[in-house]
Design an enzyme around this catalytic site. Structure first.
Site, mmCIF file in Angstrom:
data_model
loop_
_atom_site.group_PDB
_atom_site.id
_atom_site.type_symbol
_atom_site.label_atom_id
_atom_site.label_comp_id
_atom_site.label_asym_id
_atom_site.label_seq_id
_atom_site.Cartn_x
_atom_site.Cartn_y
_atom_site.Cartn_z
ATOM 1 N N ASP A 140 -5.738 -0.503 -6.103
ATOM 2 C CA ASP A 140 -4.700 0.731 -6.583
ATOM 3 C C ASP A 140 -3.514 0.136 -6.524
ATOM 4 O O ASP A 140 -2.835 -0.347 -5.892
ATOM 5 C CB ASP A 140 -4.935 1.520 -5.190
ATOM 6 C CG ASP A 140 -3.847 2.635 -5.044
ATOM 7 O OD1 ASP A 140 -3.077 2.740 -5.945
ATOM 8 O OD2 ASP A 140 -4.118 3.460 -4.057
ATOM 9 N N ASP A 199 -7.680 6.702 -7.397
ATOM 10 C CA ASP A 199 -6.589 6.085 -7.728
ATOM 11 C C ASP A 199 -6.760 4.691 -7.746
ATOM 12 O O ASP A 199 -5.802 3.869 -7.835
ATOM 13 C CB ASP A 199 -5.414 6.442 -6.606
ATOM 14 C CG ASP A 199 -5.915 6.011 -5.173
ATOM 15 O OD1 ASP A 199 -7.021 5.364 -5.071
ATOM 16 O OD2 ASP A 199 -5.129 6.368 -4.217
ATOM 17 N N GLY A 210 -5.677 -19.036 -5.940
ATOM 18 C CA GLY A 210 -7.079 -19.664 -6.148
ATOM 19 C C GLY A 210 -8.125 -18.636 -5.960
ATOM 20 O O GLY A 210 -9.064 -18.819 -6.482
ATOM 21 N N TYR A 242 -1.339 -0.192 8.659
ATOM 22 C CA TYR A 242 -2.340 0.909 7.691
ATOM 23 C C TYR A 242 -1.791 0.910 6.121
ATOM 24 O O TYR A 242 -0.647 1.123 5.936
ATOM 25 C CB TYR A 242 -2.024 2.506 8.222
ATOM 26 C CG TYR A 242 -2.660 3.488 7.394
ATOM 27 C CD1 TYR A 242 -3.984 3.698 7.233
ATOM 28 C CD2 TYR A 242 -1.792 4.170 6.360
ATOM 29 C CE1 TYR A 242 -4.617 4.408 6.431
ATOM 30 C CE2 TYR A 242 -2.614 5.054 5.348
ATOM 31 C CZ TYR A 242 -3.836 5.393 5.539
ATOM 32 O OH TYR A 242 -4.486 6.025 4.624
ATOM 33 N N LYS A 253 -7.253 3.303 2.828
ATOM 34 C CA LYS A 253 -8.800 2.771 3.054
ATOM 35 C C LYS A 253 -9.024 1.724 2.114
ATOM 36 O O LYS A 253 -8.446 1.726 1.270
ATOM 37 C CB LYS A 253 -9.734 4.005 3.218
ATOM 38 C CG LYS A 253 -9.837 4.615 4.551
ATOM 39 C CD LYS A 253 -10.416 4.047 5.534
ATOM 40 C CE LYS A 253 -10.342 4.641 7.119
ATOM 41 N NZ LYS A 253 -11.013 3.891 8.180
ATOM 42 N N ASP A 254 -10.171 1.167 2.204
ATOM 43 C CA ASP A 254 -10.631 0.223 1.498
ATOM 44 C C ASP A 254 -11.397 0.570 0.537
ATOM 45 O O ASP A 254 -12.741 0.098 0.520
ATOM 46 C CB ASP A 254 -11.092 -1.110 2.247
ATOM 47 C CG ASP A 254 -10.245 -1.305 3.616
ATOM 48 O OD1 ASP A 254 -8.974 -1.363 3.617
ATOM 49 O OD2 ASP A 254 -10.857 -1.255 4.533
ATOM 50 N N ARG A 263 -5.118 10.636 4.256
ATOM 51 C CA ARG A 263 -4.518 9.570 4.994
ATOM 52 C C ARG A 263 -5.678 8.637 5.904
ATOM 53 O O ARG A 263 -5.387 8.073 6.739
ATOM 54 C CB ARG A 263 -3.285 10.329 6.139
ATOM 55 C CG ARG A 263 -2.517 11.095 5.483
ATOM 56 C CD ARG A 263 -1.730 12.087 6.536
ATOM 57 N NE ARG A 263 -0.816 12.777 5.751
ATOM 58 C CZ ARG A 263 0.259 12.402 5.185
ATOM 59 N NH1 ARG A 263 0.725 11.265 5.395
ATOM 60 N NH2 ARG A 263 0.973 13.274 4.613
HETATM 61 C C1 F6R Z 1 -5.716 8.149 1.544
HETATM 62 C C2 F6R Z 1 -4.548 8.226 0.914
HETATM 63 C C3 F6R Z 1 -3.691 9.285 0.953
HETATM 64 C C4 F6R Z 1 -2.228 9.086 1.596
HETATM 65 C C5 F6R Z 1 -1.713 10.413 1.808
HETATM 66 C C6 F6R Z 1 -0.191 9.956 2.334
HETATM 67 O O1 F6R Z 1 -6.339 6.790 1.422
HETATM 68 O O2 F6R Z 1 -4.112 6.982 0.292
HETATM 69 O O3 F6R Z 1 -4.508 10.508 1.482
HETATM 70 O O4 F6R Z 1 -2.576 8.619 3.042
HETATM 71 O O5 F6R Z 1 -1.455 10.942 0.461
HETATM 72 O O6 F6R Z 1 0.284 9.328 1.674
HETATM 73 P P1 F6R Z 1 2.157 8.982 1.835
HETATM 74 O O7 F6R Z 1 1.920 8.562 3.358
HETATM 75 O O8 F6R Z 1 2.205 7.878 1.120
HETATM 76 O O9 F6R Z 1 2.741 10.089 1.609
HETATM 77 MG MG MG Z 2 -3.479 5.073 -3.408
HETATM 78 MG MG MG Z 3 -7.774 4.555 -3.523
#
Ligand code: F6R
Ligand code: MG
Ligand code: MG
Length: 395
Positions: free
Chosen positions: A11, A52, A104, A229, A232-233, A266
């Site tokens: 991402d 994304d 590497g 944080y 997620k992966d 999130r």
């Molecule tokens: C989940 C993710 C989104 C963000 C959320 C808040 O993997 O990427 O749900 O966690 O949109 O994002 P921020 O804190 O960057 O506004």
């Molecule tokens: Mg993202």
């Molecule tokens: Mg993603």
């Protein structure tokens, strides 16, 4: 001929928020990979996104963990971040690039990676799956169904080539240990581990009879790399199909039930992994634009592309969840989404506290003060009055 197939994804910025990848980024990556083909460093490629995350799928003859392949991918992510994502201020530009310079091997640097090297069979169907707003263990259940559940995979019962079953390589990403478990013999123990998908992840699956590899998944855990944080992966995986391995339809059947996975908004919620269609293919550019993450930044989605390999060339792809037979799975997932969303911030929709440790919730909860229960019970009225006399909401 031994062929390697590598999928590396990251991402590097969302349009808007964490919903989708900018088509210009996909185009940029495709042009760069076309250059790698011209230079002879890779045989073929395909670029696509799910939500994304942009995935670079490459075929080559350089084997696993090739510094040249990893570096090519790293440079594309880095340069696309600098020349596009940052310029047009995509959200979270360069989000998954956790290290400054390449050293590497792309493992441990942020992007997810899955690679397999094998002798190309007479005919070699390959399925690539990528999911967004979830974690690598999200594939534990589908992998189990594909390679160990005869109610999913008829071949386990019908095809003598599969009768001995499969061998699961499970990674404990917390303790950095590996478990090798046989199916069907060890399925109860296997389920005992992979039922905790945040920690025990099915990384590779082999056919027991001859150790032919059937699948590989990415297992990078960004939080463990970054120590905080960072989303997620979102995982990727490569699965070989047919002729003594699960058929294409048996691989896909394993995704027809939209099981609950961790991730979503999130990285803090449970939701149904929805088998999703791609929205557009640009064959000349070797690009597919994938599903968007919109409702509550999700729900978690998985896309599947099917290829036939020939001497390392990728014939296809076919959008494998683009079948009305998956509409019911999508409707079920939408109904689950609607149902579970009504729980708002309450568990089990929101993740349990140990999973929330890596999120910003811990910062919020630090602000909440408490007092010993005994003191409170001795003078409840006093405590309540003191609270009301103070300004601020949390005492
Ligand atoms: C989940 C993710 C989104 C963000 C959320 C808040 O993997 O990427 O749900 O966690 O949109 O994002 P921020 O804190 O960057 O506004
Ligand atoms: Mg993202
Ligand atoms: Mg993603």
């Amino acid at each position: 001929m031994k062929i390697s197939i590598s999928i590396i994804k990251a991402d590097i910025g969302g349009l808007p928020g964490h919903a989708w990848v900018h088509p210009k980024i996909l185009e940029y990556a495709s042009d760069r990979l076309a250059g790698e083909v011209r230079r002879g460093s890779i045989i073929d490629y395909f670029v696509f996104n799910v939500g994304d995350d942009m995935s670079l799928l490459m075929t080559h003859d350089k084997g696993l963990n090739s510094p040249a392949i990893h570096e090519a991918a790293w440079n594309i992510f880095r340069d696309a971040t600098e020349s596009i994502a940052k310029k047009v201020k995509l959200y979270g530009a360069g989000q998954d690039l956790l290290k400054d310079s390449f050293s590497g091997n792309i493992r441990g640097m942020g992007p997810q990676i899955a690679e397999m090297e094998f002798e190309e069979r007479g005919s070699e169907p390959v399925i690539v799956v990528a999911a967004d707003k979830t974690e690598p263990g999200a594939f534990n259940l589908p992998f189990y169904k594909m390679f160990a559940d005869p109610f999913n995979t008829a071949g386990l019962v019908i095809d003598p080539a599969m009768a001995e079953g499969f061998l699961f390589e499970v990674i404990d990403v917390v303790d950095a240990r590996v478990y090798l478990l046989k199916a069907p013999e060890d399925i109860y123990r296997l389920l005992g581990l992979i039922g905790t998908p945040g920690r025990y992840i099915v990384r590779r699956v082999y056919r027991k009879r001859d150790l032919m590899q059937g699948a590989v998944a990415s297992v990078e855990r960004l939080n463990l790399i970054a120590g905080k944080y960072v989303g997620k992966d979102d995982p990727v995986a490569i699965i070989r199909a047919q002729h003594g391995l699960p058929a294409v339809g048996e691989v896909l059947e394993a995704f027809s039930y939209p099981h609950l996975v961790e991730g979503w908004m999130r990285g803090s919620h449970v939701g149904p992994l929805t088998p999703s269609k791609f929205v557009q293919f640009i064959p000349d550019k070797k690009i597919a634009l994938g599903p968007k993450m919109t409702r509550f930044d999700g729900p978690p989605k998985v896309g599947a592309l099917g290829f036939q390999l020939h001497d390392g060339y990728l014939e296809g792809p076919v959008d494998l969840f683009d079948d009305p037979a998956f509409d019911y799975s999508r409707q079920t997932a939408a109904a689950i989404t609607d149902y579970i969303r009504r729980m708002g911030p309450i568990m089990p929709h929101r993740l349990p506290p140990d999973e929330m440790e890596y999120t910003t919730l811990s910062q919020v909860l630090k602000e909440v003060s408490s007092m010993p229960l005994d003191d409170y019970e001795k003078d409840r009225e006093g405590a309540l009055k003191a609270l009301m006399a103070r300004t601020g909401s949390t005492g």
